[in-house]
Design a protein around this motif. Structure first.
Motif, short mmCIF file in Angstrom:
data_model
loop_
_atom_site.label_atom_id
_atom_site.label_comp_id
_atom_site.label_asym_id
_atom_site.label_seq_id
_atom_site.Cartn_x
_atom_site.Cartn_y
_atom_site.Cartn_z
N SER A 1 -19.60 -2.59 2.57
CA SER A 1 -18.52 -1.99 1.77
C SER A 1 -17.18 -2.41 2.36
CB SER A 1 -18.62 -0.46 1.81
OG SER A 1 -19.85 -0.06 1.27
N GLU A 2 -16.28 -2.89 1.50
CA GLU A 2 -14.99 -3.38 1.97
C GLU A 2 -13.91 -2.84 1.03
OE1 GLU A 2 -15.22 -4.77 4.73
OE2 GLU A 2 -17.14 -5.84 4.83
N ALA A 3 -12.78 -2.39 1.60
CA ALA A 3 -11.75 -1.76 0.77
C ALA A 3 -10.38 -2.40 0.95
CB ALA A 3 -11.66 -0.27 1.10
N ILE A 4 -9.63 -2.45 -0.13
CA ILE A 4 -8.21 -2.84 -0.07
C ILE A 4 -7.39 -1.66 -0.54
CG2 ILE A 4 -8.27 -3.89 -2.40
CD1 ILE A 4 -6.10 -5.86 -1.39
N ILE A 5 -6.29 -1.41 0.16
CA ILE A 5 -5.38 -0.36 -0.27
C ILE A 5 -4.07 -1.05 -0.62
CG2 ILE A 5 -4.29 1.84 0.37
CD1 ILE A 5 -6.63 1.84 2.60
N THR A 6 -3.73 -0.98 -1.89
CA THR A 6 -2.53 -1.67 -2.38
C THR A 6 -2.14 -1.12 -3.74
OG1 THR A 6 -1.57 -3.83 -2.93
CG2 THR A 6 -3.86 -3.52 -3.54
N ALA B 1 0.82 -1.22 0.00
CA ALA B 1 0.00 0.00 0.00
C ALA B 1 0.86 1.27 0.00
CB ALA B 1 -0.93 0.00 1.20
N ASP B 2 0.44 2.24 -0.76
CA ASP B 2 1.05 3.56 -0.76
C ASP B 2 0.67 4.25 0.56
OD1 ASP B 2 2.06 6.03 -2.59
OD2 ASP B 2 0.33 6.65 -1.37
N VAL B 3 1.67 4.77 1.27
CA VAL B 3 1.39 5.27 2.61
C VAL B 3 0.49 6.50 2.61
CG1 VAL B 3 3.55 6.60 2.73
CG2 VAL B 3 2.38 5.94 4.84
N LYS B 4 0.67 7.36 1.61
CA LYS B 4 -0.14 8.57 1.59
C LYS B 4 -1.61 8.24 1.32
CE LYS B 4 -0.12 13.24 -0.25
NZ LYS B 4 -0.69 13.35 -1.61
N LYS B 5 -1.83 7.41 0.30
CA LYS B 5 -3.21 6.98 0.01
C LYS B 5 -3.82 6.31 1.23
CE LYS B 5 -2.43 6.12 -4.92
NZ LYS B 5 -2.07 5.07 -5.90
#
Lengths: 420, 420
Positions: free
Chosen positions: A345-350, A241-245
């Motif tokens: 609602s489910e999210a992935i940050i990558t 994951a991008d830290v800022k996002k």
């Protein structure tokens, strides 16, 4: 005595609504739109009457020391009544789903077949002490050709009653019969239970409110239910994951409006990512005033947090509390969501497209996010114009529900004597 | 002891099905199609094994003096097994609904939104002693990416067991895990009741059979139900009806296959039309061997008929019995249908377009007919290729249900860090 009378009144109201629905389904789009504009104008013209009634509810609420957030939702003002009216004007602008031909074909024998959208019929709306639902739900129901039975929270009884009075007066100047909007004016629970089983009069029940209200309706109704809105939503931060996002999304999904169903409740962190960015995350959560409930690995970092118990993984906090679980791979994250999620609602940050694809394919929920905040699961945000609620069930309206979710379909066959 | 074990086995089977569904939803259309063709071939190759098991069910049925129609549906032959296999080959040819993008758009902030068809997950099929449903439902479920739990009537237990054994052997040669097809091999009712409440393991229950089976499931299940098939279908002959069309349609809708749900059960006649054509109608019904249950006005013409009682208006005869009501206008006809219909298929026979339009607009049913037989409410007849049943509910699959009804939708959002 009184009780019996009230209960049988509810049944009577159902019959009236059903009859009114038969008139309503024949109206043109223009007739319905003009009625909505008339309602809007009357609400604005009669705002003082509504505010007077609202003051009685507020007074009672103050006497009972209701909490601030509750009082906020209950409180009306000239400006809020104006917003209600604008909401109705927006619904008037939306496309009318009724009569839309979804498909048509002709069989070899010449039989013409078409599928056409038609109103559901009578909608039973059961909701908490939020007077805005009285107006919003009425607008959406009427525009989609449905009669509506309103059963709002008892703490808003005077406000809702005054709003419905104004609506009824306005309807008398339109083609929509006033019976198309029924208001259950009693606070007793038997009236609500009566709605649960009125299969002949009500086509669908829509509960809107907290988990306890929704579960009561789902577990007790024999009338079909459109299950809305319990949102135990997760954010999973993968190792790429991008830290800022990630930080932006975490803070937004948790704090933008903590009390709504698309807010995040549990953060699942890949252990490697946590190791790399623990200082940044710690500062961001702390600056935002977030209270952590973590598992052991999380507490090793967030040492001022509480130990998460089983109930923390299940809970829709609707506050600045956040459960944090640390995992060693995406499969553990998916498993946790499967166990505790409410399919909202489910999210992935990558930054890893393959991981994102795995997550959105395998996780069973109405809305799956890759690198975005769960806050977008909302009819308004997605451009539907207005929504009646967010469905967390699968048959067959799922996710944010606009006007089409308040319709069903009819097969209409035109023949010249075809037999089989 | 045995009971507890059996019941807990059902739960265990549900968990296995749910796990298998996770594999199934990742398979390509080609992989699923090849699996269906393998199943088809294995069924044909192993027909003797299936017929042996079927003979045991038939023997038991003969001992218990089951009625002929029941035995007919239960009886298998090499030819019928071949038909099962052909059915699977047809399902393999149908378009795969899974993965279909129903809509996609981009928000102003760049967030990509799409809605994609996904499998429901696990389907619980509860049906009577018809071994063909075992094969048909399995084929449709697997093609649409769903695992299935089969609970067939106990009188077909050996036949169904043998069919599922062959299916399991065949699945071992495909990408579909054998756990994707679960068979409840006990005849006890507790096993069925257990299915009613397995919300964590089963996404939808589909009851297929008579009114009593369907009502039991609808009234007792907390798992969402796709309500299928009770068809108390009406034909209304208006005063402007063409006599030739009317007689053809009446005879076809009543006698073509009396035991199916789209057969007509009640004939409503405009009194003027009846007066004009009573001799023709009397002869046609008599020639077709139809037994009349009429109201007083009908009995004045059909003097060898029985007096219709309240139960006659409600009943799905599924035989050559026909209830007849005489009315003086279309409104009375619509009112009768509203009171007694099951929202399945309703027909008007008339040369008056305005009356036809009124009827198809105001009558609340899945399929409305103008000048055609109700027998066309059928996935096969409408060109769907195959159907899992005919929905008489409104949320939101209605009418004949093909593969798309076994899917739901997912919102998939692709972002670059969007927050609200």
């Amino acid at each position: 005595m009184t009780l019996t009378k009230e209960v049988s009144n509810v049944k009577e109201q159902g019959k009236k609504a059903k009859k009114a629905a038969k008139t309503l389904c024949l109206l043109t789009t223009d007739e319905k739109n003009r009625a909505l504009l008339t309602l809007a104008q009357h609400l604005e013209e009669n705002y003082e009457k509504i505010l007077e009634a609202n003051e009685r509810d507020l007074q009672k609420g103050r006497e009972q020391n209701f909490e601030e957030a509750f009082m906020d939702r209950l409180a009306l003002s000239k400006e809020r009544v104006h917003e209600f009216a604008e909401g109705l004007r927006n619904v008037a602008k939306l496309d009318d789903p009724v009569g839309e031909e979804l498909s048509s074909w002709t069989l070899d024998n010449g039989l013409g077949v078409k599928t056409v959208r038609v109103p559901l019929g009578v909608i039973g709306m059961i909701y908490e002490a939020r007077p805005n639902v009285t107006v919003d739900a009425t607008g959406l129901a009427l525009k989609s050709g449905n009669a509506i039975i309103l059963k709002g929270g008892s703490s808003a009884l005077h406000s809702n009653g005054a709003i419905v009075d104004v609506i009824h007066e306005a309807l008398d100047q339109t083609k929509i019969p006033r019976d198309a909007v029924q208001f259950i004016s009693t606070a007793n629970r038997e009236a609500t239970s009566e709605l649960f089983t009125m299969k002949d009069e009500i086509d669908v029940l829509i509960p809107r409110g907290g988990a306890s209200l929704i579960n009561t309706v789902v577990n007790n109704a024999s009338v079909p239910v459109l299950e809305t809105g319990i949102g135990n939503c997760h954010l999973y931060v993968d190792h790429d994951a991008d830290v800022k996002k990630a930080l932006n999304i975490i803070i937004n999904a948790k704090t933008d409006r903590p009390a709504v169903c698309n807010a995040a409740e549990t953060l699942i962190l890949h252990e490697e990512w946590l190791q790399s960015y623990q200082e940044e995350l710690k500062k961001a959560l702390s600056d935002a005033g977030i209270t952590v409930h973590g598992d052991d690995k999380a507490l090793a970092v967030f040492n001022d947090g509480y130990k998460a118990e089983e109930k923390d993984w299940k809970e829709e906090y609707l506050s600045l509390d956040l459960a944090i679980k640390v995992v060693s791979n995406i499969d553990e994250a998916i498993e946790h969501i499967e166990k505790y999620g409410t399919k909202h609602s489910e999210a992935i940050i990558t930054e890893n497209a393959e991981a994102a694809n795995k997550f959105t394919t395998l996780v069973d929920a109405a809305a799956l996010y890759h690198n975005a905040s769960t806050r977008f699961t909302d009819g308004g945000a997605l451009g539907f114009g207005a929504e009646i609620g967010i469905s967390t069930q699968k048959l067959h309206a799922r996710g944010p529900m606009g006007l089409p979710a308040l319709t069903t379909v009819k097969y209409v066959m035109n023949g010249t004597g075809q037999i089989r």
